[in-house]
Scaffold this motif. Sequence first.
Motif, PDB file in Angstrom:
ATOM      1  N   ALA A   1     -67.430 -39.930  -3.495  1.00 31.75           N
ATOM      2  CA  ALA A   1     -67.434 -41.035  -2.539  1.00 31.75           C
ATOM      3  C   ALA A   1     -66.651 -42.227  -3.085  1.00 31.75           C
ATOM      4  O   ALA A   1     -66.698 -42.530  -4.264  1.00 31.75           O
ATOM      5  CB  ALA A   1     -68.871 -41.471  -2.254  1.00 31.75           C
ATOM      6  N   THR A   2     -65.913 -42.869  -2.184  1.00 34.58           N
ATOM      7  CA  THR A   2     -65.157 -44.057  -2.554  1.00 34.58           C
ATOM      8  C   THR A   2     -65.621 -45.218  -1.711  1.00 34.58           C
ATOM      9  O   THR A   2     -65.746 -45.087  -0.501  1.00 34.58           O
ATOM     10  CB  THR A   2     -63.640 -43.857  -2.318  1.00 34.58           C
ATOM     11  N   PRO A   3     -65.898 -46.375  -2.312  1.00 30.30           N
ATOM     12  CA  PRO A   3     -66.365 -47.513  -1.536  1.00 30.30           C
ATOM     13  C   PRO A   3     -65.227 -48.129  -0.735  1.00 30.30           C
ATOM     14  O   PRO A   3     -64.090 -48.114  -1.153  1.00 30.30           O
ATOM     15  CB  PRO A   3     -66.879 -48.493  -2.601  1.00 30.30           C
ATOM     16  N   GLY A   4     -65.593 -48.656   0.429  1.00 31.77           N
ATOM     17  CA  GLY A   4     -64.603 -49.369   1.237  1.00 31.77           C
ATOM     18  C   GLY A   4     -64.419 -50.769   0.699  1.00 31.77           C
ATOM     19  O   GLY A   4     -65.321 -51.376   0.156  1.00 31.77           O
ATOM     20  N   GLY A   5     -63.264 -51.304   0.850  1.00 36.25           N
ATOM     21  CA  GLY A   5     -62.995 -52.659   0.399  1.00 36.25           C
ATOM     22  C   GLY A   5     -61.643 -53.111   0.892  1.00 36.25           C
ATOM     23  O   GLY A   5     -60.908 -52.362   1.522  1.00 36.25           O
ATOM     24  N   ASP A   6     -61.333 -54.359   0.640  1.00 38.36           N
ATOM     25  CA  ASP A   6     -60.082 -54.923   1.129  1.00 38.36           C
ATOM     26  C   ASP A   6     -58.859 -54.281   0.489  1.00 38.36           C
ATOM     27  O   ASP A   6     -57.790 -54.258   1.061  1.00 38.36           O
ATOM     28  CB  ASP A   6     -60.063 -56.427   0.881  1.00 38.36           C
TER      29      ASP A   6
ATOM     30  N   ILE B   1     -66.561 -39.548   2.209  1.00 33.71           N
ATOM     31  CA  ILE B   1     -67.402 -38.567   1.526  1.00 33.71           C
ATOM     32  C   ILE B   1     -66.742 -37.197   1.468  1.00 33.71           C
ATOM     33  O   ILE B   1     -67.243 -36.295   0.796  1.00 33.71           O
ATOM     34  CB  ILE B   1     -68.812 -38.483   2.140  1.00 33.71           C
ATOM     35  N   ALA B   2     -65.649 -37.031   2.163  1.00 35.19           N
ATOM     36  CA  ALA B   2     -64.838 -35.810   2.137  1.00 35.19           C
ATOM     37  C   ALA B   2     -63.548 -36.161   2.879  1.00 35.19           C
ATOM     38  O   ALA B   2     -63.477 -37.202   3.535  1.00 35.19           O
ATOM     39  CB  ALA B   2     -65.564 -34.650   2.805  1.00 35.19           C
ATOM     40  N   PRO B   3     -62.524 -35.328   2.795  1.00 38.56           N
ATOM     41  CA  PRO B   3     -61.309 -35.627   3.546  1.00 38.56           C
ATOM     42  C   PRO B   3     -61.605 -35.791   5.044  1.00 38.56           C
ATOM     43  O   PRO B   3     -62.251 -34.939   5.646  1.00 38.56           O
ATOM     44  CB  PRO B   3     -60.423 -34.402   3.293  1.00 38.56           C
ATOM     45  N   HIS B   4     -61.215 -36.922   5.590  1.00 40.89           N
ATOM     46  CA  HIS B   4     -61.369 -37.246   7.017  1.00 40.89           C
ATOM     47  C   HIS B   4     -62.825 -37.418   7.451  1.00 40.89           C
ATOM     48  O   HIS B   4     -63.107 -37.434   8.642  1.00 40.89           O
ATOM     49  CB  HIS B   4     -60.687 -36.200   7.906  1.00 40.89           C
ATOM     50  N   LEU B   5     -63.752 -37.532   6.509  1.00 43.55           N
ATOM     51  CA  LEU B   5     -65.172 -37.669   6.813  1.00 43.55           C
ATOM     52  C   LEU B   5     -65.693 -38.950   6.168  1.00 43.55           C
ATOM     53  O   LEU B   5     -65.583 -39.120   4.948  1.00 43.55           O
ATOM     54  CB  LEU B   5     -65.939 -36.454   6.287  1.00 43.55           C
ATOM     55  N   TYR B   6     -66.253 -39.834   7.004  1.00 44.31           N
ATOM     56  CA  TYR B   6     -66.642 -41.164   6.539  1.00 44.31           C
ATOM     57  C   TYR B   6     -68.052 -41.518   6.985  1.00 44.31           C
ATOM     58  O   TYR B   6     -68.469 -41.167   8.084  1.00 44.31           O
ATOM     59  CB  TYR B   6     -65.689 -42.226   7.097  1.00 44.31           C
ATOM     60  N   VAL B   7     -68.752 -42.243   6.112  1.00 43.86           N
ATOM     61  CA  VAL B   7     -69.987 -42.919   6.485  1.00 43.86           C
ATOM     62  C   VAL B   7     -69.584 -44.358   6.771  1.00 43.86           C
ATOM     63  O   VAL B   7     -68.930 -45.010   5.954  1.00 43.86           O
ATOM     64  CB  VAL B   7     -71.034 -42.880   5.346  1.00 43.86           C
ATOM     65  N   ILE B   8     -69.948 -44.831   7.960  1.00 44.60           N
ATOM     66  CA  ILE B   8     -69.628 -46.194   8.394  1.00 44.60           C
ATOM     67  C   ILE B   8     -70.950 -46.845   8.779  1.00 44.60           C
ATOM     68  O   ILE B   8     -71.725 -46.273   9.548  1.00 44.60           O
ATOM     69  CB  ILE B   8     -68.656 -46.167   9.598  1.00 44.60           C
ATOM     70  N   ARG B   9     -71.236 -48.044   8.243  1.00 45.33           N
ATOM     71  CA  ARG B   9     -72.544 -48.655   8.460  1.00 45.33           C
ATOM     72  C   ARG B   9     -72.444 -50.161   8.620  1.00 45.33           C
ATOM     73  O   ARG B   9     -71.541 -50.791   8.055  1.00 45.33           O
ATOM     74  CB  ARG B   9     -73.482 -48.298   7.318  1.00 45.33           C
ATOM     75  N   TRP B  10     -73.394 -50.722   9.393  1.00 45.38           N
ATOM     76  CA  TRP B  10     -73.456 -52.163   9.577  1.00 45.38           C
ATOM     77  C   TRP B  10     -74.839 -52.556  10.061  1.00 45.38           C
ATOM     78  O   TRP B  10     -75.646 -51.718  10.430  1.00 45.38           O
ATOM     79  CB  TRP B  10     -72.389 -52.659  10.549  1.00 45.38           C
ATOM     80  N   THR B  11     -75.087 -53.855  10.055  1.00 48.03           N
ATOM     81  CA  THR B  11     -76.337 -54.416  10.564  1.00 48.03           C
ATOM     82  C   THR B  11     -76.022 -55.188  11.833  1.00 48.03           C
ATOM     83  O   THR B  11     -75.110 -56.015  11.854  1.00 48.03           O
ATOM     84  CB  THR B  11     -76.984 -55.348   9.517  1.00 48.03           C
TER      85      THR B  11
ATOM     86  N   CYS C   1     -75.285 -35.150   3.673  1.00 55.15           N
ATOM     87  CA  CYS C   1     -74.461 -35.113   2.464  1.00 55.15           C
ATOM     88  C   CYS C   1     -74.691 -33.824   1.686  1.00 55.15           C
ATOM     89  O   CYS C   1     -73.755 -33.253   1.133  1.00 55.15           O
ATOM     90  CB  CYS C   1     -74.751 -36.324   1.591  1.00 55.15           C
ATOM     91  N   ALA C   2     -75.926 -33.322   1.650  1.00 51.44           N
ATOM     92  CA  ALA C   2     -76.196 -32.061   0.965  1.00 51.44           C
ATOM     93  C   ALA C   2     -75.448 -30.922   1.634  1.00 51.44           C
ATOM     94  O   ALA C   2     -74.942 -30.019   0.978  1.00 51.44           O
ATOM     95  CB  ALA C   2     -77.699 -31.783   0.960  1.00 51.44           C
ATOM     96  N   TRP C   3     -75.340 -30.989   2.948  1.00 55.36           N
ATOM     97  CA  TRP C   3     -74.608 -29.967   3.689  1.00 55.36           C
ATOM     98  C   TRP C   3     -73.137 -29.964   3.299  1.00 55.36           C
ATOM     99  O   TRP C   3     -72.485 -28.930   3.282  1.00 55.36           O
ATOM    100  CB  TRP C   3     -74.767 -30.213   5.186  1.00 55.36           C
ATOM    101  N   LEU C   4     -72.627 -31.133   2.927  1.00 58.68           N
ATOM    102  CA  LEU C   4     -71.219 -31.231   2.561  1.00 58.68           C
ATOM    103  C   LEU C   4     -70.932 -30.653   1.184  1.00 58.68           C
ATOM    104  O   LEU C   4     -69.781 -30.404   0.854  1.00 58.68           O
ATOM    105  CB  LEU C   4     -70.778 -32.695   2.576  1.00 58.68           C
ATOM    106  N   GLY C   5     -71.951 -30.472   0.371  1.00 57.68           N
ATOM    107  CA  GLY C   5     -71.754 -29.898  -0.953  1.00 57.68           C
ATOM    108  C   GLY C   5     -71.299 -30.933  -1.962  1.00 57.68           C
ATOM    109  O   GLY C   5     -71.562 -32.117  -1.825  1.00 57.68           O
TER     110      GLY C   5
ATOM    111  N   ASP D   1     -68.713 -40.112  10.681  1.00 57.42           N
ATOM    112  CA  ASP D   1     -67.584 -39.852  11.567  1.00 57.42           C
ATOM    113  C   ASP D   1     -66.627 -38.854  10.926  1.00 57.42           C
ATOM    114  O   ASP D   1     -66.119 -39.090   9.829  1.00 57.42           O
ATOM    115  CB  ASP D   1     -66.844 -41.148  11.901  1.00 57.42           C
ATOM    116  N   ASP D   2     -66.422 -37.752  11.625  1.00 54.77           N
ATOM    117  CA  ASP D   2     -65.507 -36.706  11.179  1.00 54.77           C
ATOM    118  C   ASP D   2     -64.248 -36.821  12.032  1.00 54.77           C
ATOM    119  O   ASP D   2     -64.209 -36.348  13.165  1.00 54.77           O
ATOM    120  CB  ASP D   2     -66.158 -35.333  11.333  1.00 54.77           C
ATOM    121  N   PHE D   3     -63.232 -37.491  11.493  1.00 54.80           N
ATOM    122  CA  PHE D   3     -62.009 -37.744  12.243  1.00 54.80           C
ATOM    123  C   PHE D   3     -61.164 -36.484  12.372  1.00 54.80           C
ATOM    124  O   PHE D   3     -60.308 -36.413  13.251  1.00 54.80           O
ATOM    125  CB  PHE D   3     -61.219 -38.885  11.602  1.00 54.80           C
ATOM    126  N   ASN D   4     -61.398 -35.495  11.533  1.00 55.14           N
ATOM    127  CA  ASN D   4     -60.677 -34.227  11.630  1.00 55.14           C
ATOM    128  C   ASN D   4     -61.213 -33.386  12.798  1.00 55.14           C
ATOM    129  O   ASN D   4     -60.455 -32.853  13.585  1.00 55.14           O
ATOM    130  CB  ASN D   4     -60.774 -33.461  10.317  1.00 55.14           C
TER     131      ASN D   4
END
Length: 155
Positions: free
Chosen positions: A46-51, A105-115, A36-40, A126-129
């Motif tokens: 950041a926007t939280p995911g939700g329904d 966390i940026a355009p087309h860049l997402y943190v995706i997490r689960w247990t 995240c520091a690298w992203l500046g 994941d950088d979809f760009n």
Amino acid sequence: MPSVMLLTSNSDGFNATRTRPLTHCARLILNMLFACAWLGPSITQATPGGDHDAPPFVGQRFVLAYSNGFRVVDEFVTSDELRFTVLSPPTPGRSGTVHYRWSAIAPHLYVIRWTEADGGTVMHIDDFNKGISRSYYVPAGAPLVESWAPLRRLR
């Protein structure tokens, strides 16, 4: 065991306060902070995911061939449900569904997490760009596994 210096902030900047052992979860968090520091400054947006707001990758399937040999097909069924099918040994054909959380966390860049069902934790950047997935997996009671894969969309 590796250790980490904990820092505090004051008006003069950062001051080292103490050194603590670096656990597997702490290593995962530090890796995320470095990424995240690298992203500046974009991390502050950041926007939280939700329904109420589905990420753009919902409804898409990707094959991921990770640098450590693990291969999987991930399908983002909804904004919080991921269906997977393992392609590589030792469990080819194993499939299942996990509930995930995501943050942009940026355009087309997402943190995706689960247990995982066994208590292990997974976190992807994941950088979809650029079409790259960086994976950080901490199996229950085992060391951190870091890997990367091209994000290849399936039709």
